[in-house]
Design an enzyme around this catalytic site. Structure first.
Site, PDB file in Angstrom:
ATOM      1  N   GLU A 130       7.140   8.079  24.139  1.00 11.64           N
ATOM      2  CA  GLU A 130       7.651   7.928  22.784  1.00 11.64           C
ATOM      3  C   GLU A 130       7.189   9.125  21.939  1.00 11.64           C
ATOM      4  OE1 GLU A 130       6.483   4.436  20.567  1.00 11.64           O
ATOM      5  OE2 GLU A 130       7.890   4.920  18.977  1.00 11.64           O
ATOM      6  N   GLY A 168      -3.060   5.486  19.027  1.00 13.27           N
ATOM      7  CA  GLY A 168      -3.794   4.263  19.351  1.00 13.27           C
ATOM      8  C   GLY A 168      -3.403   3.676  20.686  1.00 13.27           C
ATOM      9  N   ALA A 169      -2.131   3.359  20.824  1.00 13.78           N
ATOM     10  CA  ALA A 169      -1.678   2.714  22.042  1.00 13.78           C
ATOM     11  C   ALA A 169      -0.162   2.745  22.102  1.00 13.78           C
ATOM     12  CB  ALA A 169      -2.158   1.269  22.086  1.00 13.78           C
ATOM     13  N   GLU A 206       3.464   0.744  23.702  1.00 13.48           N
ATOM     14  CA  GLU A 206       3.975  -0.547  24.148  1.00 13.48           C
ATOM     15  C   GLU A 206       4.912  -0.507  25.346  1.00 13.48           C
ATOM     16  OE1 GLU A 206       4.856   1.030  21.230  1.00 13.48           O
ATOM     17  OE2 GLU A 206       6.968   0.698  20.768  1.00 13.48           O
ATOM     18  N   ASN A 207       4.826   0.472  26.246  1.00 10.35           N
ATOM     19  CA  ASN A 207       5.718   0.534  27.407  1.00 10.35           C
ATOM     20  C   ASN A 207       5.883  -0.847  28.052  1.00 10.35           C
ATOM     21  OD1 ASN A 207       5.329   3.492  27.242  1.00 10.35           O
ATOM     22  ND2 ASN A 207       3.285   2.948  27.943  1.00 10.35           N
ATOM     23  N   HIS A 254      -0.734  -5.908  18.439  1.00 13.59           N
ATOM     24  CA  HIS A 254       0.390  -5.070  17.993  1.00 13.59           C
ATOM     25  C   HIS A 254       1.264  -4.647  19.184  1.00 13.59           C
ATOM     26  CE1 HIS A 254       2.290  -1.908  15.417  1.00 13.59           C
ATOM     27  NE2 HIS A 254       2.385  -1.272  16.585  1.00 13.59           N
ATOM     28  N   GLU A 255       0.653  -4.093  20.200  1.00 10.16           N
ATOM     29  CA  GLU A 255       1.442  -3.606  21.339  1.00 10.16           C
ATOM     30  C   GLU A 255       2.097  -4.775  22.061  1.00 10.16           C
ATOM     31  OE1 GLU A 255       1.859  -0.544  21.142  1.00 10.16           O
ATOM     32  OE2 GLU A 255       0.121  -0.138  19.872  1.00 10.16           O
ATOM     33  N   GLU A 274       8.165  -0.582  13.882  1.00  5.68           N
ATOM     34  CA  GLU A 274       6.760  -0.387  13.524  1.00  5.68           C
ATOM     35  C   GLU A 274       6.349  -1.181  12.282  1.00  5.68           C
ATOM     36  OE1 GLU A 274       4.815   0.535  15.592  1.00  5.68           O
ATOM     37  OE2 GLU A 274       5.971   1.771  16.971  1.00  5.68           O
TER      38      GLU A 274
END
Ligand code: TRP
Ligand code: ZN
Length: 859
Positions: free
Chosen positions: A126, A266-267, A269-270, A302-303, A325
């Protein structure tokens, strides 16, 4: 291949669906650290009326071959350039296209595409990293069904992961192994992930509400096995909450998280394979602060929540980033409110918004939550898109109510499952459950800047009423809708009225009865808990603010009333000298000791605002002056309440190192007490802080002592710094805190930063280290905005280095130059000179070029 320095502007108004789609993809990786071969086999279908040219994005790729329906394509029939492959005349409207290229993960320091981190290879796609892996139609409205084959050396890559389910696993002679992953859900390229390496696997499970057992796995680098417990608990809480709150159940049988040391944000979400910055996974009471535990809980949630808001329903284009988001941040904020304490969580979120988003929206980088143009999408992962975006979603929930909001979200997800949509679809689902349209709501997506609502008070003698006239002083092109939760108090502080009101458009009038026949004015608290993301221009008397700071029944607004009292004192003191009535503040603090407030809440109430917060709130950039006043104020509080702070310290001394509300509250109160005691001019409490650090049972205790001793320039600070380093030199994540603390406060920290960047444990290629050292320094106004410009020169030099290594980090760091136009003396001129040098760099990246250009335009 040379990168062209010309970067096209992407415009929302130019958005068109792509003429071609690739709904199916067989992807094959032959892994090698230095030369990975990637082959993509696409099913290509025409989407438009007639055949149009086909373009595949590709960046930093070594092209190998191109076939259509199995046959090598004549080189005359396509063109390979540094941005991709153009096939001007595709042969028919449906065919198989096979493309092969090579990449070098070991040399990829941008941390985008396929790269090496520690002992693993991993991906970050992303928004547009996939084109650095393989030629592709790399845009979110191209949804693909992925079948991924990974082939690699067994000893180098004992673990090989991708999205979905493992459907094949073969060993070959000579040490090769081949695994096949299949993701049943179509997804855009940005949600693809691959991880391979020598990783430790940890396992847990979750039973869904319909009784399915989901296997949960967290992959980590060796040696971190004891640090995954909290992450697993967080994940299970998030899974349960999404079921309980929205009825959303996880949709695969396997959910994986990988902790990566070198990670730009941060991270990510794949689908089924979330990748995390290691600092947002790994934690135990010895090595993690209460703040990092809370961050882990929030980011894991969140993810995970993105699985529905982002993955199952995804974006049509990047302009709509806030659709996933803003919405997902709102969902994670709500989750944390439910898991911890709603007022405290709201205070944190509003503080964050005011400290970071409001300034962004008033500065050169200001943009609507739905940006209209971008050159490099990476630059738009902003606090505006995320946090203001979340505030707008929160506003929707205020306008239609949380129960309707839940229904609306369910409707949205069922209406658009498997599609890429825009904020328009979201808003219409919400309006559908609401039963009517919400005028002006959409304008929040188009108007930049924080709305300023000015308030006028008028006394109407005839009716013995007070009339509040509210005016949105901003753009008339984009009128907005606001939710205004307000309350009215009498002069004794009794609540007399509470109401939620919709302000539609630029004006509103609130009428309220005077408190008595003499026309005494009521005390009003507007936009409680920040019920809309606005700034308020409402001149209330000190007396009124003081009463609200004591009695406001909304804890969030009570907290912010006290903050306003403090800001007002700074404003006046800067004008008239500090003798101006500090006793109001002392009195309010004194009062708070007698309340039976929640410990964490009380600790926030007692926290004295930081330098940046004060400066932003009163619009003054004379940092040294503010700092002197700030020190004077904290010393006064310290000496006035020495006894009270000692009692607080004693009462909360014995904390158990666990993550419960009670123990977190104790640690916070104890730390805040220690903070004030350290400002006692006698310095007699400094030894106590060192002792606290030595005997600490939880990282929150250890870190606080270190930070506070550094902030007050204690003669014990060296002892503290060394003590901390000796104990933690093996732990990278803890050392990040150590680096940061040494430059985050105080003057002349550039010199220290210069020593620290030569420290063997510092590494400019690791974003966490860059954040610890350079971001912390640039957020320390006393050092960064030093009058001689040395802070700017220091930072610009590091940005120049980062431009070659990691353009995303270089651009992010450059954004910290945004407030320079407001600075005193020669500072804007010096900044301009430094930024001009950057803008003329020979290998100027798209990322850096866009940010430097935008800030220069403001100078
Ligand atoms: N989508 C991610 C999130 O959940 C953020 C993200 C965007 C990201 N680009 C990234 C994360 C690059 C890591 C690296 O907010
Ligand atoms: Zn996100």
């Amino acid at each position: 291949m040379m990168q062209s320095s010309f970067s096209p502007i992407h415009k929302l108004e130019d958005y068109k669906p792509n003429p071609w789609l690739t709904p199916k993809l067989d992807l094959r990786f032959d892994l090698d650290l230095h030369l990975t071969v990637v082959r993509a086999d696409y099913e290509v279908v025409l989407q438009s009326e007639s055949i149009e040219p086909l373009f595949l994005n590709g960046e930093s790729l070594e092209f190998l071959s191109l076939r259509i329906d199995g046959a090598i394509v004549d080189p005359e029939d396509y063109q390979v350039s540094p941005t991709g492959i153009l096939i001007p005349h595709p042969p028919k409207d449906k065919f198989r296209l096979t493309v092969e290229n090579r990449i070098c993960p070991a040399k990829n320091t941008s941390l985008e595409g396929l790269y090496k981190s520690g002992s693993m290879l991993c991906t970050q796609n992303e928004p547009e990293g996939f084109r650095k892996i393989v030629y592709s139609i790399d845009r979110p409205d191209n949804m693909m069904r992925f079948l991924v084959t990974i082939s690699g050396d067994q000893t180098l890559f004992p673990v090989m992961l991708s999205n979905g389910n493992l459907v094949g696993d073969k060993q070959f002679e000579g040490g090769k192994r081949e695994v096949v992953w299949e993701d049943p859900f179509p997804k855009p390229s940005y949600l693809f992930a691959l991880v391979a390496g020598e990783l430790q696997e940890t396992v847990d499970s979750f039973i869904t509400k319909s009784g399915r057992e989901i296997t949960l796995k967290i992959f980590i680098e060796k040696g971190n096995e004891e640090k995954v417990g909290f992450a697993f608990d967080s994940l299970k809480k998030a899974m349960k909450w999404d079921e309980d709150t929205f009825g959303l159940e996880y949709d695969l049988d396997l959910f994986m998280i990988v902790a990566v040391e070198d990670f730009n944000m941060g991270a990510m979400e794949n689908k089924g394979l979330n990748l995390f910055n290691a600092k947002l996974v790994l934690a135990n009471k010895k090595s993690a602060t209460d703040e990092s535990f809370e961050a882990i809980l929030a980011v894991i949630a969140h993810e995970y929540f993105h699985n529905w808001t982002g993955n199952r329903v995804t974006l049509r284009n990047w302009f709509n980033l806030t659709l996933k988001e803003g919405l997902t941040v709102f969902r994670d904020q709500w989750f944390t409110e439910d898991m911890t304490d709603p007022s405290v969580k709201r205070i944190k979120d509003v503080l964050f918004l005011k400290e970071f988003q409001f300034p962004e929206d008033q500065g050169p980088m200001s943009h609507p939550i739905l940006p209209k143009t971008y050159k490099e999408m990476n630059n738009f992962y902003t606090v505006t898109v995320y946090e203001k975006g979340a505030e707008v979603i929160r506003l929707v929930s205020e306008l239609i109510g949380r129960e309707n909001f839940k229904k609306g979200l369910k409707l949205y997800l069922s209406q658009y499952d498997g599609q890429g949509v825009t904020f328009e679809e979201f808003v219409s689902s919400m309006e559908e459950v609401n039963g009517s349209a919400i005028p002006y709501l959409r304008n929040w997506y188009h108007r930049s800047g924080t709305p300023m609502i000015s308030v006028k008070e008028i006394y109407a003698k005839d009716s013995n009423e007070w009339i509040l006239e509210l005016t949105d002083t901003g753009s008339s092109e984009y009128p907005l809708v606001f939710s205004n939760s307000f309350a009215v108090f009498d002069r004794e502080g009794r609540l007399v009225r509470e109401e939620k009101r919709v302000m539609s458009g630029a004006r509103d009038q609130i009428r309220m009865a005077a408190l008595d026949s003499k026309g005494t004015k009521p005390i009003v608290s507007l936009f409680r808990s920040l019920s809309s993301p606005i700034r308020l221009d409402y001149k209330q008397s000190e007396e009124e603010i003081k009463i609200l700071a004591k009695v406001e029944t909304d804890g969030v607004s009570r907290f912010f009333a006290f903050q306003n009292l403090i800001f007002e004192w700074f404003r006046k003191s800067l004008l008239f000298g500090k003798e101006d009535n500090f006793s109001v503040i002392l009195e309010t603090i004194g009062d708070s000791f007698g309340r039976n407030w929640d410990k964490t809440y009380h600790s926030f109430y007692l926290s004295f605002p930081g330098l940046t917060q004060i400066s932003e709130s009163i619009g003054c950039y004379e940092f040294t002056k503010i700092q002197n006043l700030r020190v004077w104020a904290i010393e006064s509080i310290s000496t006035t309440f020495t006894k009270e702070f000692q009692v607080l310290l004693e009462e909360n001394r014995k904390t158990i190192p666990v993550q419960t509300k009670e123990e977190i509250g104790k640690r916070r109160l104890k730390n805040i007490a220690l903070y004030y005691l350290l400002y006692d001019p006698s310095k007699k409490f400094e030894r106590l802080a060192v002792m606290e650090q030595r005997e600490a049972k939880h990282m929150s205790e250890e870190v606080s002592a270190l930070k506070f001793l550094l902030e007050v320039e204690s003669k014990e600070k060296e002892t503290s710094v060394n003590l901390f380093f000796d104990k933690w030199k093996q732990d990278h994540l803890v050392l990040d805190v150590w680096f940061a603390a040494q430059v985050a406060t105080g003057e002349d920290r550039c010199k220290i930063a210069e020593q620290l960047e030569n420290h063997p444990q510092f590494n400019i290629r690791n974003p966490n280290k860059v954040r610890s050292l350079y971001f912390s320094l640039a957020r320390n106004p006393l050092s960064f905005h030093k009058e001689d410009g040395s802070g700017y020169t220091f930072l610009a030099e590091r940005i120049k280095r980062l431009n070659e290594i990691n353009p995303q980090m270089a651009a992010a760091l450059t954004k910290l130059f945004s407030p320079v136009s407001k600075q005193k003396g020669n500072l804007p001129k010096i900044a301009k000179k430094e930024l001009e040098v950057l803008s003329n760099l020979p290998n100027l990246s798209r990322e850096l070029g866009e940010v430097v250009g935008t800030i220069l335009n403001s100078l």
